[in-house]
Design an enzyme around this catalytic site. Structure first.
Site, PDB file in Angstrom:
ATOM      1  N   GLU A  46     -49.029  41.178 -71.933  1.00 42.17           N
ATOM      2  CA  GLU A  46     -48.047  40.531 -71.081  1.00 42.17           C
ATOM      3  C   GLU A  46     -48.055  41.172 -69.683  1.00 42.17           C
ATOM      4  O   GLU A  46     -48.091  42.405 -69.555  1.00 42.17           O
ATOM      5  CB  GLU A  46     -46.674  40.689 -71.740  1.00 42.17           C
ATOM      6  N   LYS A 115     -43.126  31.981 -70.528  1.00 43.96           N
ATOM      7  CA  LYS A 115     -42.433  32.587 -71.669  1.00 43.96           C
ATOM      8  C   LYS A 115     -41.117  31.854 -71.914  1.00 43.96           C
ATOM      9  O   LYS A 115     -40.427  31.459 -70.969  1.00 43.96           O
ATOM     10  CB  LYS A 115     -42.183  34.065 -71.365  1.00 43.96           C
ATOM     11  N   TYR A 121     -31.625  42.874 -73.788  1.00 47.62           N
ATOM     12  CA  TYR A 121     -30.773  43.741 -74.593  1.00 47.62           C
ATOM     13  C   TYR A 121     -31.423  45.118 -74.668  1.00 47.62           C
ATOM     14  O   TYR A 121     -32.622  45.272 -74.429  1.00 47.62           O
ATOM     15  CB  TYR A 121     -30.581  43.168 -76.004  1.00 47.62           C
ATOM     16  N   CYS A 170     -44.779  37.681 -76.243  1.00 46.84           N
ATOM     17  CA  CYS A 170     -43.945  38.780 -76.746  1.00 46.84           C
ATOM     18  C   CYS A 170     -42.709  38.345 -77.520  1.00 46.84           C
ATOM     19  O   CYS A 170     -42.779  37.971 -78.677  1.00 46.84           O
ATOM     20  CB  CYS A 170     -43.584  39.706 -75.596  1.00 46.84           C
ATOM     21  N   SER A 355     -64.019  40.747-130.937  1.00 47.73           N
ATOM     22  CA  SER A 355     -65.482  40.896-130.977  1.00 47.73           C
ATOM     23  C   SER A 355     -65.952  42.267-130.548  1.00 47.73           C
ATOM     24  O   SER A 355     -67.121  42.607-130.750  1.00 47.73           O
ATOM     25  CB  SER A 355     -66.114  39.852-130.053  1.00 47.73           C
ATOM     26  N   GLY A 356     -65.065  43.047-129.926  1.00 45.88           N
ATOM     27  CA  GLY A 356     -65.505  44.297-129.333  1.00 45.88           C
ATOM     28  C   GLY A 356     -65.979  44.118-127.911  1.00 45.88           C
ATOM     29  O   GLY A 356     -66.492  45.054-127.291  1.00 45.88           O
ATOM     30  N   ASN A 454     -52.877  28.654-140.032  1.00 45.10           N
ATOM     31  CA  ASN A 454     -52.140  27.832-140.986  1.00 45.10           C
ATOM     32  C   ASN A 454     -51.631  28.661-142.159  1.00 45.10           C
ATOM     33  O   ASN A 454     -50.523  28.449-142.655  1.00 45.10           O
ATOM     34  CB  ASN A 454     -53.041  26.706-141.510  1.00 45.10           C
ATOM     35  N   GLY A 458     -48.040  30.702-136.988  1.00 46.37           N
ATOM     36  CA  GLY A 458     -48.206  31.323-135.677  1.00 46.37           C
ATOM     37  C   GLY A 458     -49.167  30.575-134.790  1.00 46.37           C
ATOM     38  O   GLY A 458     -49.311  29.354-134.867  1.00 46.37           O
TER      39      GLY A 458
END
Length: 640
Positions: A46, A115, A121, A170, A355-356, A454, A458
């Site tokens: 700026e 701008k 402030y 800004c 299966s590992g 079955n 679950g």
């Protein structure tokens, strides 16, 4: 905008307060450097021509006139340069003094953008000297030898290759409704911010969060340049912040508090941003009614494209520093999904084939965490190992040891006898190790799991992962099928990451369990559907047959997430894996990926339910809906 990329830069020049000629010479030097680096757009801080901290000197005619002279110098300097330069300076429009951004290319003043929000402030007193764009009516002025309209209306600069640039200054980005919101909704791909934000304790991190959020909210590239060394330190200090974001991700940033000039250069992927916008229906709906004045930039000389950005070879793996947080979040998503399905179906048991290998290991870990969360006995997890013609001692022992260490119910059911009977029933020679030989084993295992469910009640928990679904590396109605697939949107590279994390959490309290997981990670990925070699080692290695999963996960991410063309995916992969694979190897496996991805859609069209974990999923009910008979010709031809 070659391959969808545009090269941009955020510059922090050294300045002298109120010395416009010196400051302009510094700016010219940096513009020349940027041009040499192939930069297409460069932004400065700026009021970079005068210095931001001039205070009441902004009321001096001499300063304002020299700033205009400085712009004429820049116009002359850039006549033979392609780069678009955005610099800050005070500009008189009628009775108003405006804090402006001047956009310059090839000796032409493309725009003066004022701008909007002026901080007044604490340590800021801009309203003492400047007016806001909101105080302005569209006004034509003569400035630096040009007739130009200065207006409060949103304005976009269109580059010769179609990228749309928006500018704010800004404080604009700190406001509740930043101009960049309107600019993005009017079509801006990139936002450039000329800034002069001073340094305070904690402010820098807040600023970074703000820019990241604004970039993400607007789905833009955000290029920020803030004042640095040379500004007055009478009351405050300017640390020199230059940051470039792409849709919320920080691409590059400058060294704070440096006393030397800096140019941060990177490439922003416009094609990626536009793909995100097309996908985001909220963004599309918000665009209604937003327009902007568009100014066209000049054409530029074509250049050879060199990719400057670092490309992560493992895009599915979280790039934050907190591995534990990322992995726990992923596991929690999987656990929550399975827990809800169990509660809804009143299930007290699950059945899972072990299966590992990697996938079933992660799925088992998810089951254990789910049962612990629901305060159910782990004995309700029925882990089934089903050795067959290709099972090796290594994976068998890892499967048993893993289930023992986790305290689940263990069942061992050999499939050899049943599959041999099946071969006899269908008239298949078991010496012929073809697809019938392999898939018969996979389907027998799935039948066992379904029937055990079955028997005990679950759910069958699926173990297949996203990478396998993309490649169709699953037996239709075999391991392809389950009652809930906890790994359905977790790719192979991410599974490796999560299992390694879990192993790291066990090293202190359960060294044996950690060692099992690490050995699973070191085991070659294989369906183990053909006999082992003479030494009892895995002979059927998946990555020898379909290619490295790290490549396929990379292809999958960019193909699905952004819809990139094969040409662009190849470019990115060659850059990301330049130290791992040669170009022809990458091209070969990308061809395989495309061919398999299209031909195997029929398997994905009837997937079991499973939780979405990341930004990419192949669920036919959610993220990916594709005809099973679509042709891959267009994609394969482009790759050729």
């Amino acid at each position: 905008m070659q391959n969808g990329f545009i090269t941009v830069a955020a510059a922090i020049p050294q300045v002298r307060v109120a010395d416009c000629i010196y400051n302009t010479q510094q700016i010219e030097s940096m513009i020349a450097q940027a041009e040499g680096k192939g930069v297409e757009v460069i932004v400065f801080p700026e009021l970079s021509i005068t210095g931001y901290t001039c205070q009441d000197l902004f009321r001096q005619h001499a300063l304002i006139e020299q700033a205009e002279t400085a712009v004429m110098m820049l116009l002359d300097f850039t006549r033979k340069l392609d780069v678009i330069a955005i610099v800050g300076l005070p500009v008189v429009v009628g009775d108003l003094l405006l804090n402006c951004a001047a956009v310059i290319q090839k000796g032409d003043l493309l725009a003066l953008i004022p701008k909007t929000y002026l901080p007044n402030y604490s340590e800021f007193y801009e309203k003492r000297w400047f007016a806001s764009s909101q105080d302005l009516r569209p006004t034509e002025i003569r400035f630096a030898g040009n007739r130009i309209v200065v207006s409060p209306e949103p304005l976009l600069i269109r580059t010769c290759d179609g990228a749309m640039l928006g500018i704010e200054i800004c404080e604009d980005v700190w406001a509740p409704a930043p101009p960049s919101n309107h600019l993005a909704l009017a079509g801006a791909d990139l936002i450039f911010n000329l800034s002069a934000s001073d340094e305070l304790i904690g402010k820098h991190e807040y600023l970074k969060a703000l820019l990241a959020q604004q970039s993400a909210r607007t789905i833009t590239g955000y290029v920020y340049s803030g004042c640095g060394f040379g500004e007055s330190t009478q009351d405050v200090v300017y640390g020199g912040n230059a940051m470039i974001y792409e849709n919320g991700k920080l691409l590059t940033e400058a060294e704070r508090f440096s006393m030397n000039p800096q140019i941060m250069v990177t490439q922003i992927d416009i094609e990626r941003l536009r793909a995100e916008r097309r996908t985001n229906s909220t963004y599309v709906n918000a665009q209604r009614g937003y327009t902007a004045v568009i100014k066209d930039g000049h054409s530029i000389m074509p250049r050879d494209f060199v990719l400057l950005r670092d490309i992560d070879p493992h895009p599915f793996i979280p790039n934050d520093s907190d591995m534990a947080k990322s992995c726990e979040e992923i596991l929690n998503i999987q656990v929550s999904g399975l827990a809800k399905r169990m509660v809804h179906t009143h299930s007290k048991n699950v059945v899972i084939g072990i299966s590992g290998g990697l996938d079933s290991t992660l799925a088992l870990l998810v089951c254990v965490k789910t049962f612990d969360r629901l305060e159910l006995s782990r004995k309700g997890i029925i882990g089934v190992t089903m050795p067959g013609f290709g099972t090796t001692d290594r994976t068998y022992h890892n499967a048993i040891a893993l289930m023992e260490s986790l305290g689940v119910t263990i069942k061992e059911i050999s499939i050899a006898k049943a599959v041999m009977q099946h071969f006899e029933d269908i008239g298949h020679d078991p010496k012929v190790h073809d697809v019938t030989y392999e898939n018969s084993q996979a389907r027998e295992r799935t039948q066992i799991l379904m029937d055990l469910t079955n028997k005990y009640g679950g759910l069958v928990v699926g173990t297949g992962d996203l990478s396998e679904l993309a490649l169709g590396w699953a037996t239709y109605n075999g391991d392809h099928m389950s009652m809930y697939g906890v790994n359905a949107s977790v790719p192979k590279t991410l599974i490796q990451y999560i299992v390694r994390y879990v192993a790291s959490t066990l090293e202190k309290d359960d060294k044996q369990g950690a060692d099992i997981l690490l050995d699973v990670l070191d085991t070659p990925i294989s369906p183990e559907l053909t006999p082992a070699d003479e030494k009892g080692n895995i002979q059927q290695k998946t990555e020898d047959l379909v290619g490295p999963y790290e490549l396929h996960d990379f292809f999958l991410y960019y193909f699905l997430r952004f819809g990139f063309s094969p040409r662009k995916i190849l470019l990115l992969a060659q850059h990301a894996f330049k130290n791992s694979y040669d170009d022809e190897t990458i091209r070969h496996w990308l061809t395989t990926f495309i061919r398999r991805f299209f031909s195997q859609q029929f398997k994905r069209s009837c997937l079991p339910d499973g939780p979405k974990v990341g930004s990419v999923s192949l669920s036919p009910r959610g993220d990916w809906r594709m005809p099973s008979d679509a042709m891959s010709t267009l994609w394969l031809e482009e790759l050729k």
